[in-house]
Scaffold this active site. Sequence first.
Site, PDB file in Angstrom:
ATOM      1  N   ASP A  35      17.003  26.010  31.849  1.00  0.00           N
ATOM      2  CA  ASP A  35      16.113  27.051  32.376  1.00  0.00           C
ATOM      3  C   ASP A  35      14.787  26.480  32.869  1.00  0.00           C
ATOM      4  O   ASP A  35      14.278  26.867  33.914  1.00  0.00           O
ATOM      5  CB  ASP A  35      15.772  28.076  31.272  1.00  0.00           C
ATOM      6  CG  ASP A  35      16.980  28.905  30.895  1.00  0.00           C
ATOM      7  OD1 ASP A  35      18.052  28.677  31.488  1.00  0.00           O
ATOM      8  OD2 ASP A  35      16.836  29.774  30.013  1.00  0.00           O
ATOM      9  N   ASP A  39      13.177  26.910  36.503  1.00  0.00           N
ATOM     10  CA  ASP A  39      11.887  27.581  36.696  1.00  0.00           C
ATOM     11  C   ASP A  39      10.916  26.696  37.460  1.00  0.00           C
ATOM     12  O   ASP A  39      10.159  27.161  38.301  1.00  0.00           O
ATOM     13  CB  ASP A  39      11.267  27.953  35.346  1.00  0.00           C
ATOM     14  CG  ASP A  39      12.021  29.095  34.683  1.00  0.00           C
ATOM     15  OD1 ASP A  39      12.902  29.668  35.355  1.00  0.00           O
ATOM     16  OD2 ASP A  39      11.732  29.385  33.516  1.00  0.00           O
ATOM     17  N   GLU A 121      45.914  41.396  41.761  1.00  0.00           N
ATOM     18  CA  GLU A 121      44.552  41.153  41.282  1.00  0.00           C
ATOM     19  C   GLU A 121      44.139  42.280  40.349  1.00  0.00           C
ATOM     20  O   GLU A 121      44.949  43.151  40.036  1.00  0.00           O
ATOM     21  CB  GLU A 121      43.590  41.000  42.464  1.00  0.00           C
ATOM     22  CG  GLU A 121      43.599  42.162  43.420  1.00  0.00           C
ATOM     23  CD  GLU A 121      43.039  41.807  44.808  1.00  0.00           C
ATOM     24  OE1 GLU A 121      42.071  42.446  45.206  1.00  0.00           O
ATOM     25  OE2 GLU A 121      43.587  40.898  45.476  1.00  0.00           O
ATOM     26  N   LYS A 123      41.864  45.618  39.090  1.00  0.00           N
ATOM     27  CA  LYS A 123      41.155  46.762  39.674  1.00  0.00           C
ATOM     28  C   LYS A 123      39.846  46.914  38.914  1.00  0.00           C
ATOM     29  O   LYS A 123      39.810  47.365  37.773  1.00  0.00           O
ATOM     30  CB  LYS A 123      41.978  48.042  39.589  1.00  0.00           C
ATOM     31  CG  LYS A 123      41.271  49.194  40.283  1.00  0.00           C
ATOM     32  CD  LYS A 123      42.203  50.331  40.609  1.00  0.00           C
ATOM     33  CE  LYS A 123      41.548  51.319  41.568  1.00  0.00           C
ATOM     34  NZ  LYS A 123      40.352  51.944  41.021  1.00  0.00           N
ATOM     35  N   GLU A 180      33.546  44.775  44.889  1.00  0.00           N
ATOM     36  CA  GLU A 180      33.072  45.714  43.881  1.00  0.00           C
ATOM     37  C   GLU A 180      31.820  45.173  43.218  1.00  0.00           C
ATOM     38  O   GLU A 180      31.815  44.042  42.724  1.00  0.00           O
ATOM     39  CB  GLU A 180      34.195  45.879  42.837  1.00  0.00           C
ATOM     40  CG  GLU A 180      34.085  47.094  41.993  1.00  0.00           C
ATOM     41  CD  GLU A 180      34.791  48.319  42.612  1.00  0.00           C
ATOM     42  OE1 GLU A 180      35.173  48.282  43.809  1.00  0.00           O
ATOM     43  OE2 GLU A 180      34.930  49.311  41.892  1.00  0.00           O
ATOM     44  N   LYS A 297      49.002  43.937  46.348  1.00  0.00           N
ATOM     45  CA  LYS A 297      48.891  44.034  47.802  1.00  0.00           C
ATOM     46  C   LYS A 297      49.990  43.185  48.411  1.00  0.00           C
ATOM     47  O   LYS A 297      50.222  42.052  47.939  1.00  0.00           O
ATOM     48  CB  LYS A 297      47.524  43.521  48.277  1.00  0.00           C
ATOM     49  CG  LYS A 297      46.363  44.337  47.735  1.00  0.00           C
ATOM     50  CD  LYS A 297      45.002  43.720  48.035  1.00  0.00           C
ATOM     51  CE  LYS A 297      43.909  44.598  47.422  1.00  0.00           C
ATOM     52  NZ  LYS A 297      42.574  43.982  47.498  1.00  0.00           N
ATOM     53  N   CYS A 418      12.853  57.944   7.253  1.00  0.00           N
ATOM     54  CA  CYS A 418      13.807  56.875   7.568  1.00  0.00           C
ATOM     55  C   CYS A 418      14.741  56.650   6.375  1.00  0.00           C
ATOM     56  O   CYS A 418      14.265  56.453   5.250  1.00  0.00           O
ATOM     57  CB  CYS A 418      13.037  55.601   7.890  1.00  0.00           C
ATOM     58  SG  CYS A 418      14.079  54.140   8.023  1.00  0.00           S
TER      59      CYS A 418
HETATM   60  S1  IVH Z   1      41.405  47.158  47.824  1.00  0.00           S
HETATM   61  C1  IVH Z   1      42.796  49.045  51.447  1.00  0.00           C
HETATM   62  N1  IVH Z   1      41.171  45.819  45.599  1.00  0.00           N
HETATM   63  O1  IVH Z   1      39.346  50.846  44.080  1.00  0.00           O
HETATM   64  C2  IVH Z   1      42.553  48.837  50.036  1.00  0.00           C
HETATM   65  N2  IVH Z   1      40.123  47.955  45.728  1.00  0.00           N
HETATM   66  O2  IVH Z   1      40.523  53.263  46.050  1.00  0.00           O
HETATM   67  C3  IVH Z   1      41.103  48.977  49.727  1.00  0.00           C
HETATM   68  N3  IVH Z   1      38.868  48.579  43.712  1.00  0.00           N
HETATM   69  O3  IVH Z   1      36.717  52.233  45.224  1.00  0.00           O
HETATM   70  C4  IVH Z   1      40.722  48.672  48.358  1.00  0.00           C
HETATM   71  N4  IVH Z   1      39.306  46.770  42.564  1.00  0.00           N
HETATM   72  O4  IVH Z   1      36.287  49.743  45.169  1.00  0.00           O
HETATM   73  C5  IVH Z   1      40.860  46.955  46.245  1.00  0.00           C
HETATM   74  N5  IVH Z   1      41.020  44.507  43.683  1.00  0.00           N
HETATM   75  C6  IVH Z   1      40.712  45.632  44.342  1.00  0.00           C
HETATM   76  C7  IVH Z   1      39.916  46.642  43.771  1.00  0.00           C
HETATM   77  C8  IVH Z   1      39.640  47.793  44.495  1.00  0.00           C
HETATM   78  C9  IVH Z   1      38.683  47.924  42.567  1.00  0.00           C
HETATM   79  C10 IVH Z   1      38.324  49.916  44.009  1.00  0.00           C
HETATM   80  C11 IVH Z   1      37.628  50.047  45.315  1.00  0.00           C
HETATM   81  C12 IVH Z   1      37.782  51.485  45.695  1.00  0.00           C
HETATM   82  C13 IVH Z   1      39.012  51.871  44.984  1.00  0.00           C
HETATM   83  C14 IVH Z   1      40.108  52.001  45.995  1.00  0.00           C
END
Ligand code: IVH
Length: 681
Positions: A35, A39, A121, A123, A180, A297, A418
């Site tokens: 750190d 800094d 991946e 969500k 995100e 996907k 307390c």
């Molecule tokens: S792809 C065409 N990948 O989920 C596809 N979305 O309804 C577009 N989200 O609010 C989204 N993790 O922010 C994708 N690995 C991920 C995701 C992701 C979270 C969220 C995204 C959106 C919602 C999609």
Amino acid sequence: MGGAPDPAARAAALRAEITRHDHAYYVLDAPTVPDAEYDRLFRELQALEAAHPELCVPDSPTRRVGGRPLAQFAPVRHRVPMLSIRTETDTEATGAYAFDARVRRELGLDDADPPVEYAAELKFDGLAINLRYEHGVLVQAATRGDGETGEDVTQNVRTVRAIPLRLNGGAPAVLEVRGEVYMRRDDFEQLNARQLAAGEKIFVNPRNAAAGSIRQLDPGIAARRPLTFFAYGLGETMGWPLPASHADVLDALQAFGLPVCEHRSVLQGAAALAEFHARIGALRDSLPFDIDGVVYKVNSLALQQRLGFVTREPRWAVAHKYPAQEAVTLLRDIEVQVGRTGALTPVARLEPVFVGGVTVTNATLHNQDEIDRKDVRIGDWVIVRRAGDVIPEVVAPVVERRSGELPRFDLLARYPACPVCGSHVVRGEDEAVARCTGGLFCPAQRKQALLHFAGRRAMDIDGLGEKLVDQLVDAAIVKTPVDIYRLGILGLANLERMGDKSAQNLLAAIDRSRHTTLARFVFALGIRNVGEATARDLARHFGSLDALLAADEAALQQVPDVGPIVARSIVEFLGEPHNREVIEQLRAAGVHWEEAEPAAIASGRLVGKTLVLTGTLPTLTRDQAKAMVEAQGGKVAGSVSRKTDYVVAGSEAGSKLLKAEELGVTILDEQGLMALLEGRI
Ligand code: IVH
């Protein structure tokens, strides 16, 4: 090393080096410098930019927080719509098979054809953001909004340190990155603890905290919120040959310096998807952030194009969810816990219930306002939610199951004193929190203060955890942090479950902690409203503890983002003779750090001057011009008045220019501004 170093070259080298350290720290999670060294580099760059305003560039790491609070966010029309994603609510493996079957049908494949390749991946549970990079520089960040039009949240997104202000390597003319913004669970817990201590609003979960922070109109506040980011896709691109697959896109984004989550796989067919879903499900609780499912996907971008969309959802992607981490149980009682600053947090005592893989018996109720808002009463059946390592919480009562009239819960009536030390409990007029007035006399507060002091992000004394602190305080061996440095092997050896080896390890850790940084030391003191980031800013600004100790409220408010409330907390804390004594005794006990020159404090050619910028300047962006003025101690105001010293006008300047002419305020063009900054006029 002959001759004066070229300031432009030095600034560029410092920026590159700091950016590299930021990337290592915030993206790779693998810090590369101590750190104190970081800094030092940061301060050197700040001083250099203050002395040479022409060196200020918008992508400098010193310019992450800069803008003023906005009245509202400007709308941004997405060049490529931001789609949503279809949700597979079947949380079993069959959900993955159903998606694969749909994709195969749409592609006209039959059982004899090879499996489809997918990119899998996580969500992430945060807020979708579109980042627009032009020639490698972050120029705009927008929320998703309705998918067609979002809000311009550039100022706030710039404060997210994991998001590069400039991309690595040969960046395309236009690259829009989608991903995100989220908050890690540990950061979320600390944020809520700080909010609670400051009597401010508590966030329900990390997602709400992230979304609320990005929607902050004041970027100074957003900068205080520990946000981070994962990239997962693209928006508009120009001047960039698209990779063949989604997995290649993610690799390319990573190579540009963007954070991409490591938990991603390229998989063949449905069984592999189901296996990924199960594997991540088992990992879910140990991830440092919340997810509510995984995303599959179709990997080939060509196949994605063939599959296309239905309404707002692509046919080539699906979110495969996990079961909710909620259960219903009986609320047996509400007790309180006393925190470091004396805050009384109501805790629900529950009939044990199995939620998200563990048995829950206690859950937080945050504060009286939360209890009132949710109308939770002792004897209610309640919904309990547990996400990962986050403390379980009571979401709401199941009102239909309430039997008869249950009295409302009133914390102050139940705990006028307390429960730990018997001191009065008070609740300030506009505070959400009730507090024990016992201060460090209260063993509960003392314990929490010591745990905070020893914490990983404070003095980092490994091994000084809750159980040990309990024993040390209960046996009156440790009363203040100074006593930690007076511990000897004999005192420790008498404690329960403390072998010779652990005692020696602890003493070594205590000894190591003596050498620290000013920022850590200031944070460790546990001053109300002074979190890690503020402590860092204070250390940077004042450079030495004595300078900080000497500062009054006005001097403290010179520190970026320190307002009257924080300044008051610091002055009150340091005004307490007892606290001063502890600080001096800690220094006497050998706690030390390297002191540094304070950062350039408001000095420069424009101190006391107010400028207004209007219209488009030929070469400088508004942010650049503003940064340069501020680097010379000047203020940039939003409207022209008699107090305005100069108006800097570019093309298409409108009413502000007229007003300036009317009031006889000096009007400059860009060249005039440069002359002013360089002291030529
Ligand atoms: S792809 C065409 N990948 O989920 C596809 N979305 O309804 C577009 N989200 O609010 C989204 N993790 O922010 C994708 N690995 C991920 C995701 C992701 C979270 C969220 C995204 C959106 C919602 C999609």
